[in-house]
Design a protein around this motif. Structure first.
Motif, PDB file in Angstrom:
ATOM      1  N   THR A   1       0.647  -1.114   0.262  1.00 46.31           N
ATOM      2  CA  THR A   1      -0.085  -0.035  -0.130  1.00 46.31           C
ATOM      3  C   THR A   1       0.432   1.010   0.194  1.00 46.31           C
ATOM      4  O   THR A   1       1.567   1.069  -0.017  1.00 46.31           O
ATOM      5  N   LEU A   2       0.210   2.320  -0.849  1.00 46.87           N
ATOM      6  CA  LEU A   2       0.893   3.265  -0.212  1.00 46.87           C
ATOM      7  C   LEU A   2       1.466   4.214   1.638  1.00 46.87           C
ATOM      8  O   LEU A   2       2.998   4.153   0.998  1.00 46.87           O
ATOM      9  N   ALA A   3       0.897   3.851   2.286  1.00 46.71           N
ATOM     10  CA  ALA A   3       1.733   3.957   3.871  1.00 46.71           C
ATOM     11  C   ALA A   3       2.740   2.044   4.341  1.00 46.71           C
ATOM     12  O   ALA A   3       3.396   3.108   4.837  1.00 46.71           O
ATOM     13  N   ASP A   4       2.789   1.859   3.055  1.00 48.73           N
ATOM     14  CA  ASP A   4       4.063   0.280   3.275  1.00 48.73           C
ATOM     15  C   ASP A   4       4.671   1.146   2.532  1.00 48.73           C
ATOM     16  O   ASP A   4       5.724   0.680   2.937  1.00 48.73           O
ATOM     17  N   VAL A   5       4.594   1.524   1.492  1.00 45.72           N
ATOM     18  CA  VAL A   5       5.795   2.260   0.626  1.00 45.72           C
ATOM     19  C   VAL A   5       7.021   4.111   1.332  1.00 45.72           C
ATOM     20  O   VAL A   5       7.900   3.209   1.790  1.00 45.72           O
ATOM     21  N   ARG A   6       5.581   4.293   1.900  1.00 41.03           N
ATOM     22  CA  ARG A   6       6.332   5.403   2.997  1.00 41.03           C
ATOM     23  C   ARG A   6       7.190   5.034   4.654  1.00 41.03           C
ATOM     24  O   ARG A   6       8.185   4.605   4.762  1.00 41.03           O
ATOM     25  N   ARG A   7       6.000   3.333   4.818  1.00 41.46           N
ATOM     26  CA  ARG A   7       7.347   3.063   6.322  1.00 41.46           C
ATOM     27  C   ARG A   7       8.114   2.332   5.972  1.00 41.46           C
ATOM     28  O   ARG A   7       8.750   2.438   6.688  1.00 41.46           O
ATOM     29  N   VAL A   8       8.231   1.356   4.581  1.00 43.95           N
ATOM     30  CA  VAL A   8       9.761   1.082   4.355  1.00 43.95           C
ATOM     31  C   VAL A   8      11.103   2.466   3.502  1.00 43.95           C
ATOM     32  O   VAL A   8      11.483   1.996   4.242  1.00 43.95           O
ATOM     33  N   LEU A   9      10.787   2.898   3.482  1.00 43.63           N
ATOM     34  CA  LEU A   9      12.016   4.419   2.982  1.00 43.63           C
ATOM     35  C   LEU A   9      12.335   4.825   4.328  1.00 43.63           C
ATOM     36  O   LEU A   9      13.203   5.249   4.860  1.00 43.63           O
ATOM     37  N   LEU A  10      11.225   5.128   5.533  1.00 41.89           N
ATOM     38  CA  LEU A  10      10.801   5.248   6.934  1.00 41.89           C
ATOM     39  C   LEU A  10      12.180   4.444   7.015  1.00 41.89           C
ATOM     40  O   LEU A  10      13.035   5.065   8.795  1.00 41.89           O
ATOM     41  N   LEU A  11      12.053   3.273   7.535  1.00 43.46           N
ATOM     42  CA  LEU A  11      12.408   2.411   8.034  1.00 43.46           C
ATOM     43  C   LEU A  11      14.273   2.189   7.360  1.00 43.46           C
ATOM     44  O   LEU A  11      15.095   1.611   8.648  1.00 43.46           O
ATOM     45  N   LEU A  12      14.188   2.431   5.894  1.00 47.12           N
ATOM     46  CA  LEU A  12      15.523   2.053   5.560  1.00 47.12           C
ATOM     47  C   LEU A  12      16.458   3.165   5.545  1.00 47.12           C
ATOM     48  O   LEU A  12      17.901   2.650   5.090  1.00 47.12           O
ATOM     49  N   GLY A  13      15.764   4.702   5.865  1.00 46.15           N
ATOM     50  CA  GLY A  13      16.302   5.093   5.723  1.00 46.15           C
ATOM     51  C   GLY A  13      17.718   5.388   7.081  1.00 46.15           C
ATOM     52  O   GLY A  13      19.080   5.668   6.127  1.00 46.15           O
ATOM     53  N   PRO A  14      17.219   5.557   7.710  1.00 46.44           N
ATOM     54  CA  PRO A  14      18.141   5.024   9.284  1.00 46.44           C
ATOM     55  C   PRO A  14      19.086   3.542   8.430  1.00 46.44           C
ATOM     56  O   PRO A  14      20.863   4.082   9.499  1.00 46.44           O
ATOM     57  N   VAL A  15      18.997   2.685   8.137  1.00 42.61           N
ATOM     58  CA  VAL A  15      19.779   1.781   8.635  1.00 42.61           C
ATOM     59  C   VAL A  15      20.801   1.771   6.520  1.00 42.61           C
ATOM     60  O   VAL A  15      22.060   1.623   7.537  1.00 42.61           O
ATOM     61  N   LEU A  16      20.024   2.798   6.118  1.00 48.06           N
ATOM     62  CA  LEU A  16      21.112   2.975   5.052  1.00 48.06           C
ATOM     63  C   LEU A  16      22.332   4.065   5.048  1.00 48.06           C
ATOM     64  O   LEU A  16      23.043   4.231   4.370  1.00 48.06           O
ATOM     65  N   ALA A  17      21.508   5.530   6.065  1.00 51.86           N
ATOM     66  CA  ALA A  17      22.638   6.226   6.359  1.00 51.86           C
ATOM     67  C   ALA A  17      23.384   6.580   5.056  1.00 51.86           C
ATOM     68  O   ALA A  17      23.931   6.837   4.610  1.00 51.86           O
ATOM     69  N   ALA A  18      22.241   7.301   3.892  1.00 50.56           N
ATOM     70  CA  ALA A  18      22.449   7.777   2.822  1.00 50.56           C
ATOM     71  C   ALA A  18      21.793   9.129   2.824  1.00 50.56           C
ATOM     72  O   ALA A  18      21.760   9.990   2.959  1.00 50.56           O
TER      73      ALA A  18
END
Length: 290
Positions: free
Chosen positions: A122-139
């Motif tokens: 879902t759209l909410a899932d896309v947002r959640r994935v980006l917010l979760l991966l952002g800190p992990v990747l630190a890019a």
């Protein structure tokens, strides 16, 4: 004293990066440093990594990941049902991104690989994935990436001609036929741009329909994600009477366009733009939206 100073210098030079995330299976995964060798087993996850400016860290992807261009030249290691675990292990990844439905998950984890299971729908899932991966990747900051997508999506929705607002749309993902309902990611996009989906959410995200359902719904516009050479739509039982067929308001998306439309990932605004182009008069039965 010299050793202590060296340790302090290292601590100052190396950025602090202690991050723990919880994936879609409820599992907590911790990272002491940003992963540098990533394997992605879902196209939308591959695209999310790239949207976060970490595309260069991908060392392999699933068989269906094909965007951006750099991803096409990476090793491809199978799909949801047939991920090639030995090939993945040989690449020595420090992160494997996999869908929750991947049959390879237990084996990958048993072999000691760090796996984060994510499956945006879902759209909410896309947002959640980006917010979760952002800190992990630190890019790139995940919130910033999402805000850019939202801004583009709002701009695309605003570009829909007023005469087309509220148009009733039937979106077919395959000729079985399977359709995208209001509950699907595609259905959410249709709603965001200001049109109506004739397939209700109660039928599930991607229901298989009796062709008579579409006849009764009589949509204003038909969108087809499958670009294979199908029999003319008017040969389907009762479809010759559909207002969309009679008026020629049918869009057949190319395979590349369909990839954008059917993936719940960071190219959602581009998918919405394709829909608007169709609704604005880009329909050609047998051709892609102009």
């Amino acid at each position: 004293m010299r050793e202590l100073l060296a340790a302090l210098l290292c601590a100052l030079l190396l950025p602090a990066h202690a991050v723990t995330v919880r994936d879609d299976l409820g599992k907590s995964v911790s990272f002491a440093r940003p992963p540098q060798r990533i394997v992605s087993l879902l196209p939308s996850l591959s695209e999310s990594v790239c949207a976060l400016d970490a595309c260069a860290r991908l060392v392999a992807v699933d068989d269906y990941s094909n965007f951006p261009e750099a991803v096409r030249h990476l090793p491809h290691v199978g799909g949801i049902e047939d991920a090639r675990v030995e090939s993945i292990v040989a690449l020595k990844p420090d992160l494997v991104l996999a869908p929750t439905s991947s049959r390879a998950l237990p084996r990958l984890e048993a072999l000691g690989l760090k796996v984060v299971a994510l499956e945006p729908r879902t759209l909410a899932d896309v947002r959640r994935v980006l917010l979760l991966l952002g800190p992990v990747l630190a890019a790139r900051d995940g919130t910033q990436a999402w805000q850019a997508i939202e801004a583009e999506l709002a701009q695309v929705a605003h570009s829909l001609p007023p005469a087309q607002r509220g148009a009733r749309v039937y979106f077919e993902v395959s000729s079985a036929p399977y359709a995208a309902s209001e509950a699907s990611f595609i259905g959410e996009l249709l709603a965001r741009i200001g049109v109506r989906n004739v397939v209700p959410a109660a039928l599930g995200p991607f229901p298989r329909l009796n062709p008579e359902f579409v006849v009764r719904a009589d949509p204003d516009v038909v969108m087809l994600a499958e670009d294979e050479a199908n029999a003319p739509l008017a040969t389907r039982p009762g479809w010759q009477s559909l207002r969309a067929i009679r008026a020629g308001r049918v869009c057949r998306f190319t395979r590349a366009q369909a990839d954008v439309l059917v993936r719940a990932g960071p190219r959602m605004a581009e998918g919405a733009r394709l829909m608007v182009q169709c609704l604005a008069g880009g329909w050609r039965d047998g051709g892609a939206p102009r």
